[in-house]
Motif scaffolding. Sequence first.
Motif, mmCIF file in Angstrom:
data_model
loop_
_atom_site.group_PDB
_atom_site.id
_atom_site.type_symbol
_atom_site.label_atom_id
_atom_site.label_comp_id
_atom_site.label_asym_id
_atom_site.label_seq_id
_atom_site.Cartn_x
_atom_site.Cartn_y
_atom_site.Cartn_z
ATOM 1 N N SER A 60 0.875 -1.057 0.143
ATOM 2 C CA SER A 60 -0.235 -0.038 0.118
ATOM 3 C C SER A 60 0.778 1.249 0.048
ATOM 4 O O SER A 60 2.172 1.021 0.197
ATOM 5 C CB SER A 60 -0.842 -0.067 1.192
ATOM 6 O OG SER A 60 -0.067 -0.089 2.363
ATOM 7 N N PHE A 61 0.351 2.350 -0.212
ATOM 8 C CA PHE A 61 1.037 3.792 -0.091
ATOM 9 C C PHE A 61 0.285 4.457 0.873
ATOM 10 O O PHE A 61 -0.998 4.635 1.068
ATOM 11 C CB PHE A 61 0.936 4.287 -1.557
ATOM 12 C CG PHE A 61 1.184 3.398 -2.598
ATOM 13 C CD1 PHE A 61 0.058 2.921 -3.549
ATOM 14 C CD2 PHE A 61 2.234 3.070 -2.928
ATOM 15 C CE1 PHE A 61 0.132 2.245 -4.708
ATOM 16 C CE2 PHE A 61 2.221 2.224 -4.278
ATOM 17 C CZ PHE A 61 1.520 1.951 -4.778
ATOM 18 N N GLN A 62 1.237 5.507 1.211
ATOM 19 C CA GLN A 62 0.625 6.648 1.875
ATOM 20 C C GLN A 62 0.396 7.587 0.788
ATOM 21 O O GLN A 62 0.879 7.819 -0.207
ATOM 22 C CB GLN A 62 1.636 7.242 2.624
ATOM 23 C CG GLN A 62 1.852 7.064 4.072
ATOM 24 C CD GLN A 62 2.955 7.908 4.812
ATOM 25 O OE1 GLN A 62 3.579 8.592 4.118
ATOM 26 N NE2 GLN A 62 2.728 7.665 6.313
ATOM 27 N N LEU A 66 2.304 9.224 -2.552
ATOM 28 C CA LEU A 66 1.905 8.687 -3.749
ATOM 29 C C LEU A 66 1.809 10.019 -4.750
ATOM 30 O O LEU A 66 2.307 10.208 -5.756
ATOM 31 C CB LEU A 66 0.574 8.057 -3.983
ATOM 32 C CG LEU A 66 0.134 7.501 -5.445
ATOM 33 C CD1 LEU A 66 1.166 6.533 -5.959
ATOM 34 C CD2 LEU A 66 -1.182 7.023 -5.142
ATOM 35 N N VAL B 96 4.584 -0.545 3.343
ATOM 36 C CA VAL B 96 3.941 0.641 2.896
ATOM 37 C C VAL B 96 4.809 1.778 2.288
ATOM 38 O O VAL B 96 5.701 2.092 2.882
ATOM 39 C CB VAL B 96 3.008 1.430 4.026
ATOM 40 C CG1 VAL B 96 2.194 2.595 3.414
ATOM 41 C CG2 VAL B 96 2.165 0.181 4.454
ATOM 42 N N LEU B 97 4.695 2.450 1.389
ATOM 43 C CA LEU B 97 5.226 3.436 0.762
ATOM 44 C C LEU B 97 5.168 4.780 1.598
ATOM 45 O O LEU B 97 4.238 5.256 1.453
ATOM 46 C CB LEU B 97 5.063 3.608 -0.665
ATOM 47 C CG LEU B 97 5.617 5.068 -1.568
ATOM 48 C CD1 LEU B 97 7.438 4.718 -1.289
ATOM 49 C CD2 LEU B 97 5.221 5.350 -2.726
#
Lengths: 364, 134
Positions: A60-62, A66, B96-97
Amino acid sequence: MVLHAMLGELVSLNMSNGVGEGGRTFQGSDFAYVLARIAVAHICESVEVNVYQKGVRFSSFQESALDTLTGVAVQYIQSIGKAAQFYANVAGRVESNSLDIVQALTDLGSGSGVSDIECCCLGDSGIVKDVIRYTGEAEEVPFVYALPRFPISKVKRDSPSFSEVGAEPPYEHIPVWLPAFPETNVGTIEGNGPSLPSIQHSFNGGGLQVLKSPKSARYSTQGEEEMEGNPFLAAPLRFVENEVSPVFRLLELSNEVVGINHVPDKHTSNNNSHIPVLEASTPTDGINNKNKLSESEGGEKKPQQNLLCFKIGTLKRPSCLAIKGSVQGLRWFQEGEVKREKKSETEENGERFDLANLGPDVVI
Amino acid sequence: MNHGQQSGEAKHEDDAALTEFLASLMDYTPTIPDDLVEHYLAKSGFQCPDVRLIRLVAVATQKFVADVASDALQHCRARPAPVVKDKKQQKDKRLVLTMEDLSKALREYGVNVKHPEYFADSPSTGMDPATRDE
């Protein structure tokens, strides 16, 4: 590095403004930006680091991360384009070619630190090799959505000319092949107090009615005006030749400065015919001045601007006050044949209002 | 002269490699769609009717983003793992990025990203509660 200079500044700006609200290069609600976000998310998802024979990926990304990465990628594309176009222009070309792009990529320092000065052949540069290697290794992830061709350009519809519409140009100097005038819808004008024609209507049948006392004059005109309806929709009246000579009127005007109630009767009969014309050609500030005039208490000292002025475009001491010089001070942009009537009635009205307004203001 | 000739040949070969690569680009579909890339290139004044060049730029950008993402992933993994309460628990954390990893990765590419640590909605945010004027 060029990349550092351009991207760093922009990204820091982006963070300070919040994504999509700063109105900067990239906006969150921009269609292209949203697509770019999706594409970047795809790419990040496909990135894999092999650890102990097991691929580890981002799950997942923050959101802010992103957005930042999307902004950087967009800026990267734009930098490539700018640099490539620059190289093409330097070489005297308008369109860029592949070598320009490779040169641009090398400039941006994307070749993982390859800076071989001796390399004269761009095909041999590290960046191309890197890209080739990347396409060979990475998995192909096509974009999920089918995109329309954007930006969508609206077909501009030319406004039809006079000949197309079939209308005749109102004036002879306008040729038929020019676009037709738009329709003028005469809308209702809100009555904020007595307007110009109503006040002039009140002069019908003798100025005595008005000049008895300025205060009552205002209120009577107010009542009349509301009953008459929209004066701009009234049918135009025909012009009537004004028999009054200007010279004679001047003398009378100077007399009237002294006495309020001395009304030149000969002027009143001509007022009716000229009222609509006058009102149609009076500038808006003239009408507003009338309104202010009527609403204010009579006899008090008013600021100069509230006094009627038929001179267009000036807020200085109105020429109508200068009763002596009223003839040449008035200007109209109607045709010459009507000018004389207008001038005369303007003078009349100007003089009327001066009289009605008599006070310290009339001092010349 | 020989060296010149040799480099000339090498030039031709490498140019050929580039040409060949461009031809092969038509088979490879970059993740970033062509229209999008063309839009941003047009914004910066780039003019070219050739689709292969657009794809070249798209692939280069994709490579760039992938590189940044992989660096961030490595930073993420390299961070010391949280304390494992249960010994049986596998080290199976979801990656998590985050902005932190991303800013570290981007710094190597010359992009400075500084993310504020907390959102301050009033001047006294983050201050010692005792010293606040309330």
